[in-house]
Design a protein around this motif. Structure first.
Motif, PDB file in Angstrom:
ATOM      1  N   THR A  66      -4.346  -3.229 -20.692  1.00 38.35           N
ATOM      2  CA  THR A  66      -4.139  -2.257 -19.615  1.00 38.35           C
ATOM      3  C   THR A  66      -3.465  -1.058 -20.263  1.00 38.35           C
ATOM      4  OG1 THR A  66      -3.935  -3.916 -17.849  1.00 38.35           O
ATOM      5  CG2 THR A  66      -2.838  -1.816 -17.464  1.00 38.35           C
ATOM      6  N   LYS A  67      -3.848   0.154 -19.844  1.00 37.95           N
ATOM      7  CA  LYS A  67      -3.217   1.357 -20.408  1.00 37.95           C
ATOM      8  C   LYS A  67      -1.710   1.299 -20.204  1.00 37.95           C
ATOM      9  CE  LYS A  67      -6.897   4.652 -19.457  1.00 37.95           C
ATOM     10  NZ  LYS A  67      -7.367   5.460 -18.333  1.00 37.95           N
ATOM     11  N   GLU A  68      -0.951   1.703 -21.211  1.00 36.10           N
ATOM     12  CA  GLU A  68       0.518   1.642 -21.078  1.00 36.10           C
ATOM     13  C   GLU A  68       1.012   2.498 -19.919  1.00 36.10           C
ATOM     14  OE1 GLU A  68       2.776   2.075 -24.679  1.00 36.10           O
ATOM     15  OE2 GLU A  68       1.530   0.597 -25.727  1.00 36.10           O
ATOM     16  N   GLU A  69       0.356   3.635 -19.694  1.00 32.41           N
ATOM     17  CA  GLU A  69       0.795   4.483 -18.568  1.00 32.41           C
ATOM     18  C   GLU A  69       0.561   3.748 -17.236  1.00 32.41           C
ATOM     19  OE1 GLU A  69      -2.644   7.345 -19.709  1.00 32.41           O
ATOM     20  OE2 GLU A  69      -2.300   7.699 -17.564  1.00 32.41           O
ATOM     21  N   HIS A  70      -0.492   2.946 -17.166  1.00 25.90           N
ATOM     22  CA  HIS A  70      -0.744   2.168 -15.951  1.00 25.90           C
ATOM     23  C   HIS A  70       0.269   1.027 -15.805  1.00 25.90           C
ATOM     24  CE1 HIS A  70      -5.215   3.540 -15.397  1.00 25.90           C
ATOM     25  NE2 HIS A  70      -4.334   4.510 -15.240  1.00 25.90           N
ATOM     26  N   ILE A  71       0.630   0.418 -16.921  1.00 27.47           N
ATOM     27  CA  ILE A  71       1.669  -0.632 -16.862  1.00 27.47           C
ATOM     28  C   ILE A  71       2.942  -0.022 -16.287  1.00 27.47           C
ATOM     29  CG2 ILE A  71       3.157  -2.172 -18.217  1.00 27.47           C
ATOM     30  CD1 ILE A  71       0.857  -2.555 -20.165  1.00 27.47           C
ATOM     31  N   GLU A  72       3.296   1.159 -16.793  1.00 26.64           N
ATOM     32  CA  GLU A  72       4.531   1.790 -16.315  1.00 26.64           C
ATOM     33  C   GLU A  72       4.436   2.130 -14.821  1.00 26.64           C
ATOM     34  OE1 GLU A  72       6.960   4.367 -18.529  1.00 26.64           O
ATOM     35  OE2 GLU A  72       5.878   4.059 -20.406  1.00 26.64           O
ATOM     36  N   LEU A  73       3.280   2.655 -14.409  1.00 26.44           N
ATOM     37  CA  LEU A  73       3.090   2.948 -12.980  1.00 26.44           C
ATOM     38  C   LEU A  73       3.226   1.683 -12.139  1.00 26.44           C
ATOM     39  CD1 LEU A  73       0.042   5.422 -12.851  1.00 26.44           C
ATOM     40  CD2 LEU A  73       2.432   5.904 -12.229  1.00 26.44           C
ATOM     41  N   SER A  74       2.684   0.582 -12.673  1.00 26.51           N
ATOM     42  CA  SER A  74       2.720  -0.671 -11.906  1.00 26.51           C
ATOM     43  C   SER A  74       4.166  -1.146 -11.742  1.00 26.51           C
ATOM     44  CB  SER A  74       1.855  -1.753 -12.565  1.00 26.51           C
ATOM     45  OG  SER A  74       2.477  -2.322 -13.699  1.00 26.51           O
ATOM     46  N   VAL A  75       4.987  -0.978 -12.773  1.00 22.70           N
ATOM     47  CA  VAL A  75       6.389  -1.405 -12.682  1.00 22.70           C
ATOM     48  C   VAL A  75       7.126  -0.540 -11.649  1.00 22.70           C
ATOM     49  CG1 VAL A  75       8.564  -1.671 -13.946  1.00 22.70           C
ATOM     50  CG2 VAL A  75       6.394  -2.272 -15.052  1.00 22.70           C
ATOM     51  N   ILE A  76       6.829   0.755 -11.682  1.00 21.54           N
ATOM     52  CA  ILE A  76       7.494   1.675 -10.731  1.00 21.54           C
ATOM     53  C   ILE A  76       7.088   1.342  -9.290  1.00 21.54           C
ATOM     54  CG2 ILE A  76       7.599   4.104  -9.990  1.00 21.54           C
ATOM     55  CD1 ILE A  76       7.211   4.765 -13.072  1.00 21.54           C
ATOM     56  N   ALA A  77       5.783   1.150  -9.066  1.00 27.93           N
ATOM     57  CA  ALA A  77       5.303   0.854  -7.708  1.00 27.93           C
ATOM     58  C   ALA A  77       5.791  -0.517  -7.246  1.00 27.93           C
ATOM     59  CB  ALA A  77       3.778   0.923  -7.665  1.00 27.93           C
ATOM     60  N   PHE A  78       5.787  -1.478  -8.172  1.00 24.03           N
ATOM     61  CA  PHE A  78       6.212  -2.836  -7.818  1.00 24.03           C
ATOM     62  C   PHE A  78       7.703  -2.851  -7.472  1.00 24.03           C
ATOM     63  CE2 PHE A  78       6.948  -7.435  -9.137  1.00 24.03           C
ATOM     64  CZ  PHE A  78       6.265  -7.968  -8.058  1.00 24.03           C
ATOM     65  N   ASP A  79       8.464  -2.032  -8.170  1.00 25.24           N
ATOM     66  CA  ASP A  79       9.900  -1.919  -7.865  1.00 25.24           C
ATOM     67  C   ASP A  79      10.096  -1.345  -6.461  1.00 25.24           C
ATOM     68  OD1 ASP A  79      12.744  -1.898  -8.497  1.00 25.24           O
ATOM     69  OD2 ASP A  79      12.527   0.281  -8.552  1.00 25.24           O
ATOM     70  N   ALA A 138       0.840  -1.205   0.000  1.00 25.94           N
ATOM     71  CA  ALA A 138       0.000   0.000   0.000  1.00 25.94           C
ATOM     72  C   ALA A 138       0.875   1.257   0.000  1.00 25.94           C
ATOM     73  CB  ALA A 138      -0.930  -0.017   1.206  1.00 25.94           C
ATOM     74  N   GLU A 139       1.941   1.223   0.789  1.00 30.48           N
ATOM     75  CA  GLU A 139       2.886   2.348   0.834  1.00 30.48           C
ATOM     76  C   GLU A 139       3.498   2.617  -0.537  1.00 30.48           C
ATOM     77  OE1 GLU A 139       5.023   1.710   4.979  1.00 30.48           O
ATOM     78  OE2 GLU A 139       6.497   2.257   3.439  1.00 30.48           O
ATOM     79  N   ALA A 140       3.946   1.537  -1.181  1.00 33.57           N
ATOM     80  CA  ALA A 140       4.594   1.663  -2.498  1.00 33.57           C
ATOM     81  C   ALA A 140       3.617   2.272  -3.513  1.00 33.57           C
ATOM     82  CB  ALA A 140       5.079   0.295  -2.982  1.00 33.57           C
ATOM     83  N   ILE A 141       2.356   1.844  -3.432  1.00 39.95           N
ATOM     84  CA  ILE A 141       1.344   2.364  -4.361  1.00 39.95           C
ATOM     85  C   ILE A 141       1.073   3.833  -4.051  1.00 39.95           C
ATOM     86  CG2 ILE A 141      -1.102   2.207  -5.004  1.00 39.95           C
ATOM     87  CD1 ILE A 141      -0.871  -0.836  -4.523  1.00 39.95           C
ATOM     88  N   ASN A 142       0.943   4.134  -2.769  1.00 40.77           N
ATOM     89  CA  ASN A 142       0.664   5.505  -2.345  1.00 40.77           C
ATOM     90  C   ASN A 142       1.776   6.464  -2.795  1.00 40.77           C
ATOM     91  OD1 ASN A 142      -1.077   7.267  -1.203  1.00 40.77           O
ATOM     92  ND2 ASN A 142      -0.556   6.783   0.918  1.00 40.77           N
ATOM     93  N   GLU A 143       3.015   6.020  -2.634  1.00 42.25           N
ATOM     94  CA  GLU A 143       4.149   6.858  -3.047  1.00 42.25           C
ATOM     95  C   GLU A 143       4.168   7.079  -4.558  1.00 42.25           C
ATOM     96  OE1 GLU A 143       7.624   4.863  -1.504  1.00 42.25           O
ATOM     97  OE2 GLU A 143       6.933   5.099   0.578  1.00 42.25           O
ATOM     98  N   THR A 144       3.565   6.129  -5.301  1.00 45.70           N
ATOM     99  CA  THR A 144       3.604   6.219  -6.766  1.00 45.70           C
ATOM    100  C   THR A 144       2.420   6.996  -7.327  1.00 45.70           C
ATOM    101  OG1 THR A 144       4.642   4.036  -6.728  1.00 45.70           O
ATOM    102  CG2 THR A 144       3.913   4.832  -8.877  1.00 45.70           C
ATOM    103  N   THR A 145       1.235   6.788  -6.747  1.00 47.16           N
ATOM    104  CA  THR A 145       0.027   7.375  -7.350  1.00 47.16           C
ATOM    105  C   THR A 145      -0.745   8.283  -6.397  1.00 47.16           C
ATOM    106  OG1 THR A 145      -1.459   5.609  -6.634  1.00 47.16           O
ATOM    107  CG2 THR A 145      -0.263   5.248  -8.699  1.00 47.16           C
ATOM    108  N   GLY A 146      -0.386   8.272  -5.123  1.00 54.49           N
ATOM    109  CA  GLY A 146      -1.095   9.122  -4.161  1.00 54.49           C
ATOM    110  C   GLY A 146      -2.415   8.548  -3.672  1.00 54.49           C
TER     111      GLY A 146
END
Ligand SMILES: [Zn+2]
Length: 414
Positions: free
Chosen positions: A385-398, A335-343
């Motif tokens: 899945t939208k490419e921008e969402h794929i990219e967000l998911s990689v960033i948050a997952f990292d 949840a923290e990783a997602i929050n830091e990425t997308t708010g």
């Protein structure tokens, strides 16, 4: 730095290599699957990782760290026939990108060992049994059942496995791979509409839901539809039909899902009162107590409705699986990783089972991250899945991977 664009490019490359006009064709134990795996190994060649295949055909890429204690990142390169481009592959290729980032950041020696696993036959598309590789690894694969599985051409699973150098009788030896496992993380497309409807790109997954599946048969009496007065009928369909609105009430009350998926009647002719009506009920919930209340209330209701209709009722269990909860601390880190990425962050259960559920069952602290699916559709070439969402998911997952490494280091000090 993580290069999330590279994951999108890798996914497109894999798609070009393994897709035809009907969708992805990476069905486990087939030549296209082998080609996809060979391609994955090429992608890993530029990294100082050790790659091997285990006794169940799972492929492991290991980046050795300062300790043997390992962070596992999982995915599956296999697809259903005519499948989509993201299911299983996104997790795997995001994992490859994370290995690249960690290797660069820590000069090839991260604080803990990091291992990417490509699970064998997650989909179970050919033999009708999903999670083959991860179930073998967790120790939950039923060998008696597996020995007797066959595909639609009559080819037996053990023979199909032999053709790709896997000995079913030794598959459970895969369990030794978990020896130093300290945490398991998996990114996946949601495959449903929840995040889409909330307009959120990412979600932290609480676990996989439990399921209760039963057949419910009402027994009444066949009677002439013209000569039998309404007040003396023993109408099995009347009792069954009342279950339909009832399960919606039960699902609403407990915030679960309930489905009557089939209904058959006997004699099933237009001029007879129904003598026997069989319906099937599928109930799912992330909370074991709520699931058992839902089942209990459905049973109670069936008794009341059968008395009202002067018929009898019989329940037959078809399938049952308990909810599998992910690790509380890792859910919070996710949840923290997602929050830091997308708010913004949303926590949700997973309806489908995933390899992560098997790893969690083996007692390894586990969590999954979901990324929104367009149309809420998967197992179909229109899965997207939208490419921008794929990219967000990689960033948050990292970010989650980094947090999970520190989680392991912290646990080891405790
Ligand atoms: Zn999948």
């Amino acid at each position: 730095m993580i290069n999330s664009r590279r994951t999108v490019d890798d996914l497109k490359e894999l798609r070009g290599l393994t897709e035809d006009e009907n969708g992805a064709q990476r069905i486990a134990f087939t030549p296209v699957w082998n080609r996809a795996r060979a391609w994955l190994r090429e992608k890993l060649e530029s990294l100082p990782v050790e790659v091997h295949s285990d006794a169940a055909g799972n492929v492991w890429a290991t980046l050795r760290g300062e300790t043997d204690r390992s962070l596992l990142i999982g995915g599956h390169i296999d697809s259903v026939p005519n499948g989509g481009w993201l299911d299983g592959a996104l997790n795997l290729l995001a994992g490859v990108e994370i290995l690249r980032r960690i290797n660069a950041q820590y000069n090839g020696k991260p604080p803990v060992t990091v291992r990417l696993v490509d699970w064998a036959d997650e989909e179970g598309a050919r033999f009708g049994k999903s999670l083959f590789g991860s179930a073998a690894c967790s120790g939950n694969l039923n060998l008696d059942e597996a020995r007797n599985l066959a595909d639609k051409d009559g080819i037996r699973l053990p023979d199909a496995l032999t053709s790709v150098n896997i000995d079913l009788e030794r598959a459970l030896e895969s369990h030794s791979e978990l020896k130093h496992a300290a945490a398991y993380i998996e990114l996946h497309i949601e495959q449903g509409p929840v995040l889409l409807n909330l307009d959120l790109p990412l979600g932290a997954v609480l676990g996989t839901v439990g399921a209760e599946r039963h057949a419910i048969t009402f027994h009444g009496q066949a009677a002439h539809s013209g000569s039998t007065p309404m007040n003396v009928r023993k109408d099995a369909f009347l009792a069954a039909a009342k279950m339909s609105p009832e399960i919606y009430q039960i699902a609403k009350k407990y915030d679960g899902v309930c489905t009557i998926g089939s209904c058959t009647t006997k004699p099933g002719i237009v001029t007879s009162v129904v003598e026997e009506c069989r319906i099937t009920l599928d109930q799912r919930h992330i909370d074991a107590a709520a699931l058992s209340h839902m089942l209990e209330e459905a049973k109670q209701a069936s008794k009341i409705f059968s008395e009202e209709a002067r018929v009898t009722v019989e329940w037959e269990p078809l399938f049952q699986i308990e909810p599998i909860l992910f690790d509380r601390e890792l859910i919070e880190l996710c949840a923290e990783a997602i929050n830091e990425t997308t708010g913004k962050v949303h926590r949700l259960p997973s309806g489908p089972l995933h390899d992560a559920a098997e790893v969690a069952r083996a007692g390894i602290p586990t969590v999954m991250m979901f990324v929104q699916s367009l149309l809420g559709i998967s197992h179909n070439k229109i899965e997207d899945t939208k490419e921008e969402h794929i990219e967000l998911s990689v960033i948050a997952f990292d970010k989650l991977a980094e947090k999970a490494m520190h989680f392991i280091a912290r646990k080891d000090k405790e």
